[in-house]
Design a protein around this motif. Sequence first.
Motif, PDB file in Angstrom:
ATOM      1  N   LEU A  28      37.907   0.275 -14.020  1.00 20.61           N
ATOM      2  CA  LEU A  28      37.896  -0.727 -12.959  1.00 20.61           C
ATOM      3  C   LEU A  28      37.541  -2.104 -13.509  1.00 20.61           C
ATOM      4  N   PHE A  29      36.786  -2.142 -14.568  1.00 19.14           N
ATOM      5  CA  PHE A  29      36.626  -3.369 -15.355  1.00 19.14           C
ATOM      6  C   PHE A  29      35.948  -3.033 -16.679  1.00 19.14           C
ATOM      7  N   HIS A  30      36.160  -3.879 -17.649  1.00 23.95           N
ATOM      8  CA  HIS A  30      35.488  -3.786 -18.944  1.00 23.95           C
ATOM      9  C   HIS A  30      35.215  -5.202 -19.413  1.00 23.95           C
ATOM     10  N   LYS A  31      33.963  -5.545 -19.509  1.00 23.87           N
ATOM     11  CA  LYS A  31      33.438  -6.845 -19.918  1.00 23.87           C
ATOM     12  C   LYS A  31      33.222  -7.744 -18.703  1.00 23.87           C
ATOM     13  N   VAL A  32      32.016  -8.252 -18.647  1.00 26.00           N
ATOM     14  CA  VAL A  32      31.587  -9.113 -17.550  1.00 26.00           C
ATOM     15  C   VAL A  32      31.130 -10.444 -18.132  1.00 26.00           C
ATOM     16  N   GLN A  33      31.433 -11.503 -17.423  1.00 28.14           N
ATOM     17  CA  GLN A  33      31.121 -12.849 -17.893  1.00 28.14           C
ATOM     18  C   GLN A  33      29.618 -13.117 -17.724  1.00 28.14           C
ATOM     19  N   GLN A  34      28.834 -12.493 -18.596  1.00 30.37           N
ATOM     20  CA  GLN A  34      27.380 -12.562 -18.480  1.00 30.37           C
ATOM     21  C   GLN A  34      26.724 -12.350 -19.839  1.00 30.37           C
ATOM     22  N   ARG A  35      25.482 -12.767 -19.936  1.00 29.76           N
ATOM     23  CA  ARG A  35      24.638 -12.458 -21.084  1.00 29.76           C
ATOM     24  C   ARG A  35      23.227 -12.242 -20.568  1.00 29.76           C
ATOM     25  N   PRO A  36      22.638 -11.125 -20.971  1.00 29.34           N
ATOM     26  CA  PRO A  36      23.158 -10.037 -21.804  1.00 29.34           C
ATOM     27  C   PRO A  36      24.058  -9.095 -20.992  1.00 29.34           C
ATOM     28  N   GLY A  37      24.656  -8.128 -21.684  1.00 26.13           N
ATOM     29  CA  GLY A  37      25.422  -7.085 -21.017  1.00 26.13           C
ATOM     30  C   GLY A  37      26.907  -7.338 -20.876  1.00 26.13           C
ATOM     31  N   VAL A  66      18.078 -14.579 -17.660  1.00 22.79           N
ATOM     32  CA  VAL A  66      16.933 -14.824 -18.530  1.00 22.79           C
ATOM     33  C   VAL A  66      15.731 -14.026 -18.028  1.00 22.79           C
ATOM     34  N   GLN A  67      14.999 -13.427 -18.976  1.00 18.30           N
ATOM     35  CA  GLN A  67      13.787 -12.714 -18.611  1.00 18.30           C
ATOM     36  C   GLN A  67      12.723 -13.719 -18.179  1.00 18.30           C
ATOM     37  N   VAL A  68      12.010 -13.372 -17.097  1.00 13.95           N
ATOM     38  CA  VAL A  68      10.975 -14.264 -16.603  1.00 13.95           C
ATOM     39  C   VAL A  68       9.704 -13.491 -16.274  1.00 13.95           C
ATOM     40  N   LYS A  69       8.601 -14.193 -16.415  1.00  8.25           N
ATOM     41  CA  LYS A  69       7.307 -13.702 -15.950  1.00  8.25           C
ATOM     42  C   LYS A  69       7.003 -14.434 -14.660  1.00  8.25           C
ATOM     43  N   THR A  70       6.698 -13.720 -13.600  1.00  9.25           N
ATOM     44  CA  THR A  70       6.488 -14.360 -12.309  1.00  9.25           C
ATOM     45  C   THR A  70       5.003 -14.479 -11.985  1.00  9.25           C
ATOM     46  N   GLU A  71       4.698 -15.511 -11.219  1.00  7.90           N
ATOM     47  CA  GLU A  71       3.350 -15.663 -10.691  1.00  7.90           C
ATOM     48  C   GLU A  71       3.432 -16.519  -9.429  1.00  7.90           C
ATOM     49  N   PRO A  99      10.166 -18.607 -17.927  1.00 13.65           N
ATOM     50  CA  PRO A  99      11.149 -17.967 -18.816  1.00 13.65           C
ATOM     51  C   PRO A  99      10.532 -17.444 -20.103  1.00 13.65           C
ATOM     52  N   ARG A 100      11.012 -16.268 -20.515  1.00 15.21           N
ATOM     53  CA  ARG A 100      10.619 -15.652 -21.787  1.00 15.21           C
ATOM     54  C   ARG A 100      11.918 -15.199 -22.452  1.00 15.21           C
ATOM     55  N   THR A 128       7.279  -9.072 -18.920  1.00 11.84           N
ATOM     56  CA  THR A 128       8.033  -9.836 -17.936  1.00 11.84           C
ATOM     57  C   THR A 128       8.247  -8.990 -16.687  1.00 11.84           C
ATOM     58  N   ASP A 129       8.743  -9.632 -15.631  1.00 10.44           N
ATOM     59  CA  ASP A 129       8.848  -8.951 -14.338  1.00 10.44           C
ATOM     60  C   ASP A 129      10.263  -8.877 -13.784  1.00 10.44           C
ATOM     61  N   ALA A 130      11.146  -9.770 -14.263  1.00 10.20           N
ATOM     62  CA  ALA A 130      12.444  -9.884 -13.605  1.00 10.20           C
ATOM     63  C   ALA A 130      13.433 -10.615 -14.507  1.00 10.20           C
ATOM     64  N   PHE A 131      14.717 -10.507 -14.139  1.00 10.52           N
ATOM     65  CA  PHE A 131      15.763 -11.346 -14.717  1.00 10.52           C
ATOM     66  C   PHE A 131      16.097 -12.425 -13.701  1.00 10.52           C
ATOM     67  N   MET A 132      16.153 -13.663 -14.157  1.00  4.28           N
ATOM     68  CA  MET A 132      16.594 -14.754 -13.291  1.00  4.28           C
ATOM     69  C   MET A 132      18.061 -15.011 -13.559  1.00  4.28           C
ATOM     70  N   GLU A 133      18.879 -15.024 -12.506  1.00  2.00           N
ATOM     71  CA  GLU A 133      20.324 -15.178 -12.622  1.00  2.00           C
ATOM     72  C   GLU A 133      20.688 -16.663 -12.565  1.00  2.00           C
TER      73      GLU A 133
END
Length: 422
Positions: free
Chosen positions: A280-289, A363-368, A379-380, A394-399
Amino acid sequence: MTTLKKLLIRIINMVSVEEAEHIISAEIKDYGTELIHFESAHGRVLAEDLRADRDLPPCNRATMDGIAISYSAFEKGIRSFQIIATIAAGDAPLEMENKNECVEIMTGAPLPDAADTVIRYEDVEIKSSTALIRIDIVKKRQNIHRKGKDKQAGEVVAVANQFITPALISMAASIGKTTLLVKKLPKVVIVTTGNELVGVDIEPTAYQVRQSNNYTIKAVLQQYGLNADLLHIGDDPKETKEKIKKVLEEYDVAILTGGVSMGKFDYVPKALDELGVSKLFHKVQQRPGKPFWFGKDMGGSLVFAFPGNPVSAFMCLHRYFVPWLETSLTSGTRISNSQFPVAKVYAVLDDEVTFTAPLKYFVQVKTEINERGCLLAIPREGNGSGDFANLPDTDAFMELPLEQSIFRKGEVYRIWPYKKIV
């Protein structure tokens, strides 16, 4: 061919994050229901409405320790009451025959029929068997939890299609619901690939790594009561095809990590194609993944094939698989050309981030939470998709959208949490 043309071709062959989400959300599944014991239901999805088997509370009861009186006696000027008994929680209520009588009553205990007001001990002076009220203002029905005030018999106390929490288990216990109808979970297998992977209990060489993606994914799924099986495939095309064939015959969902990129030993896409799995798809316009592969077998099995890099697999799991699972369990309906109806969380970027590639950046982020109650994302960035040392801190990915390259402090973007953030 120029570098720019090559880049454009690669981008054209990728789907956007939004397109990937729409394609996956069109494959929402309903796996039916089953009855389980309520003690084993934490993390599952309730498939029935729960109703009170009796009034809640089932009687008028005290919410304070003190004495129970008839308000009409107080209204007539009576301040001294004869104590005829003491009632504890769980006792049967005693009756008061005279207006100047009272009972000592404990929190949760049932009121006598003639009593409609509770005076707390702090406002009463007790000598021998007499209670003297020392305050002038008393309200009728004060300190009483009235029968049926929370819910009446037959009323819904918990609606279907919600995740079962400790509070919901408490409610099930309180209404005597020892078995719960819950949504069935898909049968899932987590498949790792690669000769470089060795067992956790093995001392790896400098050019080997211990398996971790499979245990990480398994731990995430266990939060939903889903106990996935584990399988490893070496870098061999025949073994890859044979084992994936068996997986497709036995499981509703296969989550693969590794072997989906462009390397000479990435045999997964070819094996899936030869087995008739529809890509159904191969490769997504994103980083990482970016190398993420998604498809469906003729028998209905779904394949989520993530890159082997730990951060890539972790991000794809939370951005795509977890929303798919939650939507499948809580809706049970096919959602075509729409996004996952999951709760959206946004945070304020707390430092500037620069990212120039024509990709959506997670991007990986630490939230507070700051003193004004704002959710901040610090951001981390780490050292790429193979650097998973940041994940525990870290706690989340920020899109971050691909339409821009500079993301300034104070801007607000969606986050995908993988920890409790408040």
